[in-house]
Motif scaffolding. Structure first.
Motif, PDB file in Angstrom:
ATOM      1  N   ASP A 181      35.753  35.118  49.000  1.00 39.07           N
ATOM      2  CA  ASP A 181      35.436  36.756  48.494  1.00 39.07           C
ATOM      3  C   ASP A 181      36.068  37.434  47.260  1.00 39.07           C
ATOM      4  O   ASP A 181      35.670  38.235  47.073  1.00 39.07           O
ATOM      5  CB  ASP A 181      34.978  37.507  49.578  1.00 39.07           C
ATOM      6  N   ARG A 182      37.035  36.660  47.316  1.00 39.07           N
ATOM      7  CA  ARG A 182      37.940  37.032  46.271  1.00 39.07           C
ATOM      8  C   ARG A 182      37.531  36.587  45.081  1.00 39.07           C
ATOM      9  O   ARG A 182      37.178  37.292  44.357  1.00 39.07           O
ATOM     10  CB  ARG A 182      38.950  36.551  46.248  1.00 39.07           C
ATOM     11  N   GLN A 219      34.641  38.787  43.648  1.00 43.37           N
ATOM     12  CA  GLN A 219      35.418  40.266  43.303  1.00 43.37           C
ATOM     13  C   GLN A 219      36.118  39.555  42.022  1.00 43.37           C
ATOM     14  O   GLN A 219      36.242  40.527  40.963  1.00 43.37           O
ATOM     15  CB  GLN A 219      36.756  40.468  43.964  1.00 43.37           C
ATOM     16  N   THR A 246      35.086  41.268  38.145  1.00 38.50           N
ATOM     17  CA  THR A 246      35.949  41.343  37.138  1.00 38.50           C
ATOM     18  C   THR A 246      35.733  41.184  35.868  1.00 38.50           C
ATOM     19  O   THR A 246      36.106  41.995  34.817  1.00 38.50           O
ATOM     20  CB  THR A 246      37.695  41.728  37.819  1.00 38.50           C
TER      21      THR A 246
END
Length: 137
Positions: free
Chosen positions: A103-104, A107, A111
């Motif tokens: 999940d990171r 992200q 970004t």
């Protein structure tokens, strides 16, 4: 979490904007796989994302080069940094035992898109307008 194609992502150039849409779609495909727990698909989807980004960066650099963009070298270096970051994120995503890490990673992909479009590409929009390649409005 999906990313929407915001007006702030638009440069006014149809090719660049079309490529930005492909990048958004690629990121959203990763988001769908993560949300569905289909972590084995993430590596392939991240490869697709990287290819789309690399193709976009080349296309953009070719266009800016033809127009004589004075900061092309800096912009190309910025693109290179984004590709290195994306590859590093992909390595982190290979650990399928850790859904939070995946999940990171998503992200991070989001970004990267925002960094490229907002921070990088908006620097040359006024140049495109001055060259008459995009509408000034």
């Amino acid at each position: 979490m999906h990313i929407e194609m915001l007006d702030t992502f638009l440069t006014g150039h149809p090719v660049i904007d079309g490529e930005h849409k492909k990048i958004v779609n690629a990121i959203n495909s990763v988001a769908d796989a993560v949300a569905a727990g289909e972590y084995d698909r993430c590596a392939t989807l991240l490869d697709d994302f990287l290819k789309i980004c690399i193709d976009h960066f080349k296309s953009e650099e070719d266009l800016l080069g033809k127009l004589g963009y004075p900061r092309l070298k800096d912009h190309a270096l910025f693109h290179g940094e984004l590709v290195l970051k994306a590859k590093a994120v992909k390595v982190l995503c290979m650990d399928q035992r850790n859904p939070d890490r995946i999940d990171r990673c998503f992200q991070e992909m989001a970004t990267l898109l925002i960094e490229d479009v907002v921070k990088g590409d908006l620097q040359f929009v006024s140049f495109l307008k001055d060259k008459g390649v995009v509408s000034p409005y």
